[in-house]
Design a protein around this motif. Structure first.
Motif, PDB file in Angstrom:
ATOM      1  N   LYS A   2       0.861  -1.193   0.000  1.00  0.00           N
ATOM      2  CA  LYS A   2       0.000   0.000   0.000  1.00  0.00           C
ATOM      3  C   LYS A   2       0.891   1.235   0.000  1.00  0.00           C
ATOM      4  O   LYS A   2       1.854   1.299   0.779  1.00  0.00           O
ATOM      5  CB  LYS A   2      -0.857   0.052   1.268  1.00  0.00           C
ATOM      6  N   ILE A   4       1.010   5.774  -0.830  1.00  0.00           N
ATOM      7  CA  ILE A   4       0.414   7.044  -1.260  1.00  0.00           C
ATOM      8  C   ILE A   4       1.275   7.562  -2.395  1.00  0.00           C
ATOM      9  O   ILE A   4       2.505   7.406  -2.358  1.00  0.00           O
ATOM     10  CB  ILE A   4       0.415   8.047  -0.072  1.00  0.00           C
ATOM     11  N   LEU A  81     -12.259   3.762   3.373  1.00  0.00           N
ATOM     12  CA  LEU A  81     -10.919   3.388   2.901  1.00  0.00           C
ATOM     13  C   LEU A  81     -10.672   1.880   2.989  1.00  0.00           C
ATOM     14  O   LEU A  81     -10.135   1.278   2.053  1.00  0.00           O
ATOM     15  CB  LEU A  81      -9.868   4.154   3.719  1.00  0.00           C
ATOM     16  N   VAL A  96      -2.953   5.074  -3.080  1.00  0.00           N
ATOM     17  CA  VAL A  96      -3.897   6.127  -2.715  1.00  0.00           C
ATOM     18  C   VAL A  96      -3.436   7.394  -3.425  1.00  0.00           C
ATOM     19  O   VAL A  96      -2.303   7.851  -3.215  1.00  0.00           O
ATOM     20  CB  VAL A  96      -3.931   6.322  -1.188  1.00  0.00           C
ATOM     21  N   ILE A 102      -8.631  12.159   1.651  1.00  0.00           N
ATOM     22  CA  ILE A 102      -8.304  10.730   1.586  1.00  0.00           C
ATOM     23  C   ILE A 102      -6.848  10.504   2.010  1.00  0.00           C
ATOM     24  O   ILE A 102      -6.537   9.503   2.673  1.00  0.00           O
ATOM     25  CB  ILE A 102      -8.624  10.177   0.171  1.00  0.00           C
ATOM     26  N   TYR A 103      -5.941  11.430   1.704  1.00  0.00           N
ATOM     27  CA  TYR A 103      -4.560  11.298   2.194  1.00  0.00           C
ATOM     28  C   TYR A 103      -4.547  11.289   3.728  1.00  0.00           C
ATOM     29  O   TYR A 103      -3.809  10.529   4.346  1.00  0.00           O
ATOM     30  CB  TYR A 103      -3.696  12.455   1.703  1.00  0.00           C
ATOM     31  N   ALA A 106      -5.469   8.015   4.919  1.00  0.00           N
ATOM     32  CA  ALA A 106      -4.613   6.900   4.480  1.00  0.00           C
ATOM     33  C   ALA A 106      -3.198   6.934   5.041  1.00  0.00           C
ATOM     34  O   ALA A 106      -2.532   5.890   5.064  1.00  0.00           O
ATOM     35  CB  ALA A 106      -4.550   6.875   2.949  1.00  0.00           C
TER      36      ALA A 106
END
Ligand SMILES: NC(=O)c1ccc[n+]([C@@H]2O[C@H](COP(=O)([O-])OP(=O)(O)OC[C@H]3O[C@@H](n4cnc5c(N)ncnc54)[C@H](OP(=O)(O)O)[C@@H]3O)[C@@H](O)[C@H]2O)c1
Length: 163
Positions: A2, A4, A81, A96, A102-103, A106
């Motif tokens: 996962k 960003i 999420l 992401v 959303i950041y 996440a």
């Protein structure tokens, strides 16, 4: 895995008026984004989806929304999420891709941050990335680039790994 992927300015600004701060003046970053995310799952908030305006080809597009209903136009809809991670194909990395809301959700869930650090301050920024805490994130690579006729700002491609 996962991660960003984000581009921010010297004050962690990432957007204004539902657009990027540098608008179309950093195409090298769009190319970099395409190279990193192609073949994988991309997870975004509904405002970022709106600002892109279409599903991005060659990637599994997952949009987080409390309001959007499942459609058949090439995107997956998730209500939070964790469901978004759950919808991603098992063999794909999960990226992401924003935006600010959303950041913030996440950043404590990912192992890597692929950051484009734009060497400029945009005073009109209204959306920000959470400040990177260097006690928690180790820089594992940095590639420096100088502005040119199409890319108007100096920028670095940086990878941070959670410590
Ligand atoms: N520089 C960069 O790397 C970068 C990357 C991406 C975006 N951006 C910029 O960031 C800006 C957009 O960011 P933003 O913060 O305004 O919006 P956003 O994070 O893209 O989307 C916000 C939306 O996500 C949904 N959402 C948020 N939290 C939720 C939760 N807990 N559960 C369910 N759904 C949730 C809601 O959708 P509903 O209202 O549909 O329920 C909310 O309106 C734009 O300016 C864009 O250009 C910059």
């Amino acid at each position: 895995m996962k991660a960003i992927i984000v581009a921010y300015d010297k004050k962690y600004g990432i957007g204004a008026d539902n657009d990027l701060l540098w608008q179309r003046n950093l195409p090298a970053d769009l190319q970099h984004f395409k190279e990193i995310t192609s073949g994988h799952a991309i997870i975004m908030g509904s405002k970022t989806y709106q600002s892109i305006g279409r599903p991005l080809p060659g990637r599994q597009n997952i949009v987080i929304s409390r309001n959007l209903k499942p459609t058949n136009n090439g995107i997956y809809i998730a209500s939070d999420l964790q469901s978004a991670y759950g919808l991603a194909d098992i063999d794909k990395d999960k990226f992401v891709i924003g935006g600010g809301q959303i950041y913030a959700l996440a950043i404590n869930t990912v192992d890597y941050i692929y950051a484009t650090e734009v060497n400029e301050i945009f005073n009109n920024a209204t959306v920000h990335f959470p400040e990177i805490n260097h006690a928690k994130w180790r820089e594992i690579s940095r590639e420096k680039h100088t502005a040119d006729e199409r890319n108007l700002y100096n920028y670095d491609f940086v990878i941070y790994k959670r410590i």
